[in-house]
Structures are given as structure tokens and as C-alpha cells.
Design an enzyme around this catalytic site. Sequence first.
Site, PDB file in Angstrom:
ATOM      1  N   HIS A  94      43.597  57.930 -20.205  1.00  0.00           N
ATOM      2  CA  HIS A  94      43.377  57.187 -21.435  1.00  0.00           C
ATOM      3  C   HIS A  94      42.608  55.859 -21.127  1.00  0.00           C
ATOM      4  O   HIS A  94      42.420  55.179 -19.984  1.00  0.00           O
ATOM      5  CB  HIS A  94      44.767  56.862 -21.691  1.00  0.00           C
ATOM      6  CG  HIS A  94      45.446  57.966 -22.554  1.00  0.00           C
ATOM      7  ND1 HIS A  94      46.549  57.738 -23.309  1.00  0.00           N
ATOM      8  CD2 HIS A  94      45.381  58.981 -22.173  1.00  0.00           C
ATOM      9  CE1 HIS A  94      46.886  59.056 -23.834  1.00  0.00           C
ATOM     10  NE2 HIS A  94      46.551  59.773 -22.875  1.00  0.00           N
TER      11      HIS A  94
ATOM     12  N   GLU B  81      58.746  69.836 -19.955  1.00  0.00           N
ATOM     13  CA  GLU B  81      60.030  70.862 -20.415  1.00  0.00           C
ATOM     14  C   GLU B  81      60.577  71.633 -19.234  1.00  0.00           C
ATOM     15  O   GLU B  81      59.756  72.188 -18.612  1.00  0.00           O
ATOM     16  CB  GLU B  81      59.922  71.638 -21.614  1.00  0.00           C
ATOM     17  CG  GLU B  81      59.634  70.717 -22.925  1.00  0.00           C
ATOM     18  CD  GLU B  81      58.155  70.178 -23.016  1.00  0.00           C
ATOM     19  OE1 GLU B  81      57.413  70.749 -22.399  1.00  0.00           O
ATOM     20  OE2 GLU B  81      58.319  69.015 -23.607  1.00  0.00           O
TER      21      GLU B  81
ATOM     22  N   ARG C 202      47.564  55.115 -26.642  1.00  0.00           N
ATOM     23  CA  ARG C 202      49.014  54.992 -27.395  1.00  0.00           C
ATOM     24  C   ARG C 202      50.203  54.465 -26.681  1.00  0.00           C
ATOM     25  O   ARG C 202      49.832  54.696 -25.340  1.00  0.00           O
ATOM     26  CB  ARG C 202      49.146  56.191 -28.286  1.00  0.00           C
ATOM     27  CG  ARG C 202      49.295  57.495 -27.375  1.00  0.00           C
ATOM     28  CD  ARG C 202      50.192  58.475 -27.940  1.00  0.00           C
ATOM     29  NE  ARG C 202      49.781  59.037 -29.395  1.00  0.00           N
ATOM     30  CZ  ARG C 202      49.076  59.981 -29.699  1.00  0.00           C
ATOM     31  NH1 ARG C 202      48.517  60.716 -28.709  1.00  0.00           N
ATOM     32  NH2 ARG C 202      48.589  60.257 -31.088  1.00  0.00           N
ATOM     33  N   THR C 203      51.032  53.850 -27.202  1.00  0.00           N
ATOM     34  CA  THR C 203      52.383  53.712 -26.518  1.00  0.00           C
ATOM     35  C   THR C 203      53.239  54.858 -26.726  1.00  0.00           C
ATOM     36  O   THR C 203      53.364  55.337 -28.002  1.00  0.00           O
ATOM     37  CB  THR C 203      52.781  52.261 -27.109  1.00  0.00           C
ATOM     38  OG1 THR C 203      51.669  51.253 -26.780  1.00  0.00           O
ATOM     39  CG2 THR C 203      54.102  52.049 -26.370  1.00  0.00           C
ATOM     40  N   HIS C 204      53.959  55.510 -25.775  1.00  0.00           N
ATOM     41  CA  HIS C 204      54.501  56.638 -25.728  1.00  0.00           C
ATOM     42  C   HIS C 204      55.973  56.002 -25.921  1.00  0.00           C
ATOM     43  O   HIS C 204      56.340  54.917 -25.137  1.00  0.00           O
ATOM     44  CB  HIS C 204      54.412  57.435 -24.388  1.00  0.00           C
ATOM     45  CG  HIS C 204      52.912  58.161 -24.657  1.00  0.00           C
ATOM     46  ND1 HIS C 204      51.797  57.487 -23.951  1.00  0.00           N
ATOM     47  CD2 HIS C 204      52.571  59.501 -25.061  1.00  0.00           C
ATOM     48  CE1 HIS C 204      50.919  58.403 -24.300  1.00  0.00           C
ATOM     49  NE2 HIS C 204      51.272  59.438 -24.799  1.00  0.00           N
TER      50      HIS C 204
ATOM     51  N   SER D 287      54.431  62.722 -28.281  1.00  0.00           N
ATOM     52  CA  SER D 287      53.899  61.628 -29.225  1.00  0.00           C
ATOM     53  C   SER D 287      53.832  62.170 -30.490  1.00  0.00           C
ATOM     54  O   SER D 287      54.326  63.195 -30.583  1.00  0.00           O
ATOM     55  CB  SER D 287      52.544  61.080 -28.596  1.00  0.00           C
ATOM     56  OG  SER D 287      51.557  62.531 -28.755  1.00  0.00           O
TER      57      SER D 287
ATOM     58  N   ASN E  51      47.559  73.096 -21.836  1.00  0.00           N
ATOM     59  CA  ASN E  51      48.208  73.932 -20.900  1.00  0.00           C
ATOM     60  C   ASN E  51      49.191  74.815 -21.472  1.00  0.00           C
ATOM     61  O   ASN E  51      49.664  74.278 -22.556  1.00  0.00           O
ATOM     62  CB  ASN E  51      49.090  72.998 -19.676  1.00  0.00           C
ATOM     63  CG  ASN E  51      49.997  72.229 -20.571  1.00  0.00           C
ATOM     64  OD1 ASN E  51      49.597  71.093 -20.849  1.00  0.00           O
ATOM     65  ND2 ASN E  51      51.261  72.422 -20.512  1.00  0.00           N
TER      66      ASN E  51
ATOM     67  N   SER F  44      45.587  62.662 -24.804  1.00  0.00           N
ATOM     68  CA  SER F  44      45.076  63.257 -23.585  1.00  0.00           C
ATOM     69  C   SER F  44      44.236  64.286 -23.989  1.00  0.00           C
ATOM     70  O   SER F  44      44.547  65.032 -24.649  1.00  0.00           O
ATOM     71  CB  SER F  44      46.225  63.836 -22.813  1.00  0.00           C
ATOM     72  OG  SER F  44      47.159  62.670 -22.403  1.00  0.00           O
TER      73      SER F  44
HETATM   74  I1  8IG Z   1      48.831  67.351 -21.950  1.00  0.00           I
HETATM   75  O1  8IG Z   1      53.497  70.952 -21.751  1.00  0.00           O
HETATM   76  C1  8IG Z   1      50.893  67.718 -22.244  1.00  0.00           C
HETATM   77  N1  8IG Z   1      51.555  66.907 -22.774  1.00  0.00           N
HETATM   78  N2  8IG Z   1      56.319  67.657 -23.602  1.00  0.00           N
HETATM   79  N3  8IG Z   1      54.880  69.463 -22.604  1.00  0.00           N
HETATM   80  C2  8IG Z   1      55.092  68.223 -22.936  1.00  0.00           C
HETATM   81  N4  8IG Z   1      53.964  67.293 -23.036  1.00  0.00           N
HETATM   82  C3  8IG Z   1      52.688  67.512 -22.857  1.00  0.00           C
HETATM   83  C4  8IG Z   1      52.617  68.845 -22.377  1.00  0.00           C
HETATM   84  C5  8IG Z   1      53.683  69.890 -22.408  1.00  0.00           C
HETATM   85  N5  8IG Z   1      51.255  68.767 -21.919  1.00  0.00           N
END
Ligand code: 8IG
Length: 273
Positions: free
Chosen positions: A72, A194, A93-95, A213, A236, A40
Site C-alpha cells: 500500500h 480465517e 486505508r486504515t483497517h 475492510s 487467493n 491490496s
Molecule cells: I488479500 O483470505 C486477502 N484479504 N479475511 N481473508 C481475509 N482477508 C483477506 C484474504 C482472506 N485475502
Amino acid sequence: MSTDLLDPSTDPRQVAEAAAAVIAERTGAPRHDIALVLGSGWKPAADLLGEADAEIENTDVPAFTAAAVEGHTGTMRSIPLADGRRVLVYGTRTHFYEGRGVRSVVHAVRTAAAAGCSTIVLTNGCGGLRPEWGPGTPVLISDHLNLTAASPLEGATFVDLTDLYAPRLRELARQVDPTLDEGVYVQFRGPHYETPAEVRMARILGGDLVGMSTTLEAIAAREAGMEVLGISLVTNHAAGISPTPLDHQEVIRAGRAAAARCGDLLARIVAKI
Ligand code: 8IG
């Protein structure tokens, strides 16, 4: 041959060989040298790497699937470098959270190895635990905590993960940009972000970055004998680090804003690998 990676009787390496054969045929390139997985926020950056001379729909390659995440791209591209080497760029990608199984998560990595790649660059967008890392900060991955409770390795396959994220490649990245910080990436299963308590836990455990990932892919790459470079784009602040709630649009905006810096970084690192 079955290409259903959820069928236990399927051999994932054979499926990777089949996928690599399709890539070779469709690109006209018998082998690739470096693989790049775009997470991302990294798509605009990768556009600065060079002109692709072939683009393949994921759905045309055995056991690859369309993109599941907004921002994506469900294609892979082949980019020739000035020195004759080739980069295989995966637009998505595959998560693990997609529920297609861990074999699907690492299929692109095994396919890259089968295509000849000796190096893989894994990028992702993630949450940052250090307040000084604002949205748009690229960070080198120095190590990881895999909190998925899964492994891409099957059976009694004991693989050493010391220096999984190659010190040589991190050093090379720092030659390109000496201001790059590094940190420990923590993979949660997702797809929820989270809770603030989980972010505090990740901090106590030694984490600096949280995402969904990369760690399973890095393990599969090590098993396949590839050198791994991991770069996160902090899109972020992790939950509780910043007062505002998380939002995927913020992730996409941070990617756009950081594109020039990250594209320049990627292109200069790849040229040095
Ligand atoms: I972009 O704050 C992205 N991917 N787990 N936490 C998790 N995955 C993420 C985050 C995040 N930001």
C-alpha cells in the site's frame, strides 16, 4: 480543534472538514467528484487511471496515517479526468484491525464526502469462496455481511442499507465487462486469515468473498449520502478452498498479474460514472 479521533469529545465530521480543506489547498482543486480507495492488489491498476497532478503525504492531512500494509502507498493523489471532473485516489486505508477505532477506519470516506465526492469506489483484495474464482478475478460486491460487531454510526442513527452497493453502478460496470460476477463480501476483523471452519461458516451465511475492510466504509459512505461501488480482487482462495496455505506475497503477486485487466476496468468504469 482536536483531531484525535480516539477522543470521544472530537467531532469526526469537523476533522473530515479540516482534512478536506487541506486537500483542496494542496491540490489547488476546490472540490473532487469521485473518491477511489485502493485495496491490496489495486495499486498497479490505479496507475492506469490517468496522470495525477498532485500527490499529498497522508501524514500531512489531519487524522490520516501512513500505510500499515506492505504493497500500500501512504499518499493520496488528485487525478483530473478528460471531462473536467476530479478523482481523489487514496493509496491506502486504515483497517479495523489496526486498533485506531472505527472513526479512523471511515475518516477517508467522510473526508471524501467533505471534499465534494458524490460517488466512492471501494476496492479490496480478498479471499474467494467460489472455487471457480482464481487469484486475479475481479468481482463486484452486491451486498455484505459485517462480522466486525462494529458500526461507524454513533448514537441513534438508523440508516437503511438496502441497495448499499448501487445497482446502477454495478450495471454500469457490467456494461464495461459483461463477464464480471458479483458476490456477497464478508468482513472479518482480522488480521489473521480465517480458519477453514470460519470460511465454511461464511459460505453457509451467504458469503462469497472474505476480507478485512470495506463494509464499515460503505456504511459511512451511505450515511454521508454517497453512491457506493465495491469491487473485490480475489487474490487467493479462502482458507480450506485451496490446499495451499495463505500468504501475503501471493496477494501482491495476484495484484501485479491482474493489473492490466483491473486498471482497464477501473478507468472505463470511472469514465462512465
Ligand atoms: I488479500 O483470505 C486477502 N484479504 N479475511 N481473508 C481475509 N482477508 C483477506 C484474504 C482472506 N485475502
